[in-house]
Motif scaffolding. Structure first.
Motif, short mmCIF file in Angstrom:
data_model
loop_
_atom_site.label_atom_id
_atom_site.label_comp_id
_atom_site.label_asym_id
_atom_site.label_seq_id
_atom_site.Cartn_x
_atom_site.Cartn_y
_atom_site.Cartn_z
N CYS A 92 7.56 -7.91 7.98
CA CYS A 92 6.73 -6.81 7.50
C CYS A 92 5.31 -7.28 7.17
O CYS A 92 5.14 -8.15 6.31
CB CYS A 92 7.38 -6.21 6.26
SG CYS A 92 6.34 -4.94 5.48
N ASN A 141 3.21 -5.76 5.54
CA ASN A 141 2.87 -5.25 4.21
C ASN A 141 3.37 -6.18 3.11
O ASN A 141 2.63 -6.50 2.17
CB ASN A 141 3.45 -3.85 4.06
CG ASN A 141 2.99 -3.16 2.79
OD1 ASN A 141 1.80 -3.16 2.49
ND2 ASN A 141 3.92 -2.59 2.05
N CYS A 142 4.63 -6.63 3.20
CA CYS A 142 5.23 -7.41 2.09
C CYS A 142 5.88 -8.70 2.55
O CYS A 142 6.34 -9.50 1.73
CB CYS A 142 6.24 -6.56 1.32
SG CYS A 142 7.81 -6.37 2.17
N GLY A 164 8.61 -8.84 4.14
CA GLY A 164 10.05 -8.64 4.17
C GLY A 164 10.63 -8.60 5.57
O GLY A 164 9.90 -8.64 6.57
ZN LIG Z 1 7.72 -4.56 3.66
#
Ligand SMILES: [Zn+2]
Length: 187
Positions: free
Chosen positions: A9, A11-12, A14
């Motif tokens: 991910c 964004n994070c 993950g």
């Molecule tokens: Zn994420």
């Protein structure tokens, strides 16, 4: 940086779970959806000659690589905020010094394909008559050579167009035939 499906991910960091792979993945940690989209790329077939019943010459550029003799139509990636026809005119100028009004480019084909493995491209193919183009072709940015190929040269050139293209795009005469047909329809 080439586009490839994300491994994690953005964004994070993950782990991504497949939803509709490779186009859509979902992050189990932050809930974001990650979309993987092709890169729009404009190519320009500049056609010279071709009155009724004759075959046209086609402007090709040679890839700037010492160990390869590969050619293609001028073009490149559409930039953020840029219309595809403007991108085609810009790339033509950058690679060959020829200038053209983007409004004179006629779209005649659009395909999405994997260019190198996971790198997805959407090609927008434009044609323009040499009469609407200004200048004399000279190799500039990123290309080793830029010149018109005669109909006879084009007929013998089947194995010298970029190998990463779809089958039809690898045939130089395809650019001439489809491009000329599109230009004739607009007259
Ligand atoms: Zn994420």
């Amino acid at each position: 940086m080439p586009n490839t499906p994300p491994d994690y991910c953005p964004n994070c960091g993950g782990r991504l779970e497949p939803v509709d792979p490779p186009a859509v993945q979902h992050c189990g940690d932050c809930g974001e959806y990650e979309f993987y989209n092709p890169i729009p790329t404009a190519r320009v077939a500049v056609l010279d000659g071709a009155s009724e019943g004759e075959r046209a010459s086609l402007l090709l550029v040679k890839v700037d690589a010492a160990d390869r003799d590969l050619w293609g139509t001028p073009g490149g990636m559409v930039e953020a905020g840029e219309d595809p026809d403007v991108a085609g005119a810009r790339e033509l100028a950058e690679e060959t010094t020829l200038t053209v009004d983007p409004g004179d480019l006629v779209l005649f084909d659009a395909r999405t394909f994997a260019k190198f493995g996971d790198v997805q491209k959407t090609y927008l193919c434009y044609a323009v008559d040499d009469g609407d183009v200004s200048g004399t072709p000279e190799a500039d940015d990123e290309v080793a050579e830029a010149r018109f190929w005669t109909p006879a040269e084009l007929a013998a050139a089947d194995d010298r167009l970029l190998t990463s293209w779809p089958e039809s795009y690898k045939r130089p005469e395809w650019w001439v035939e489809e491009g000329r047909a599109a230009l004739d329809r607009t007259e």
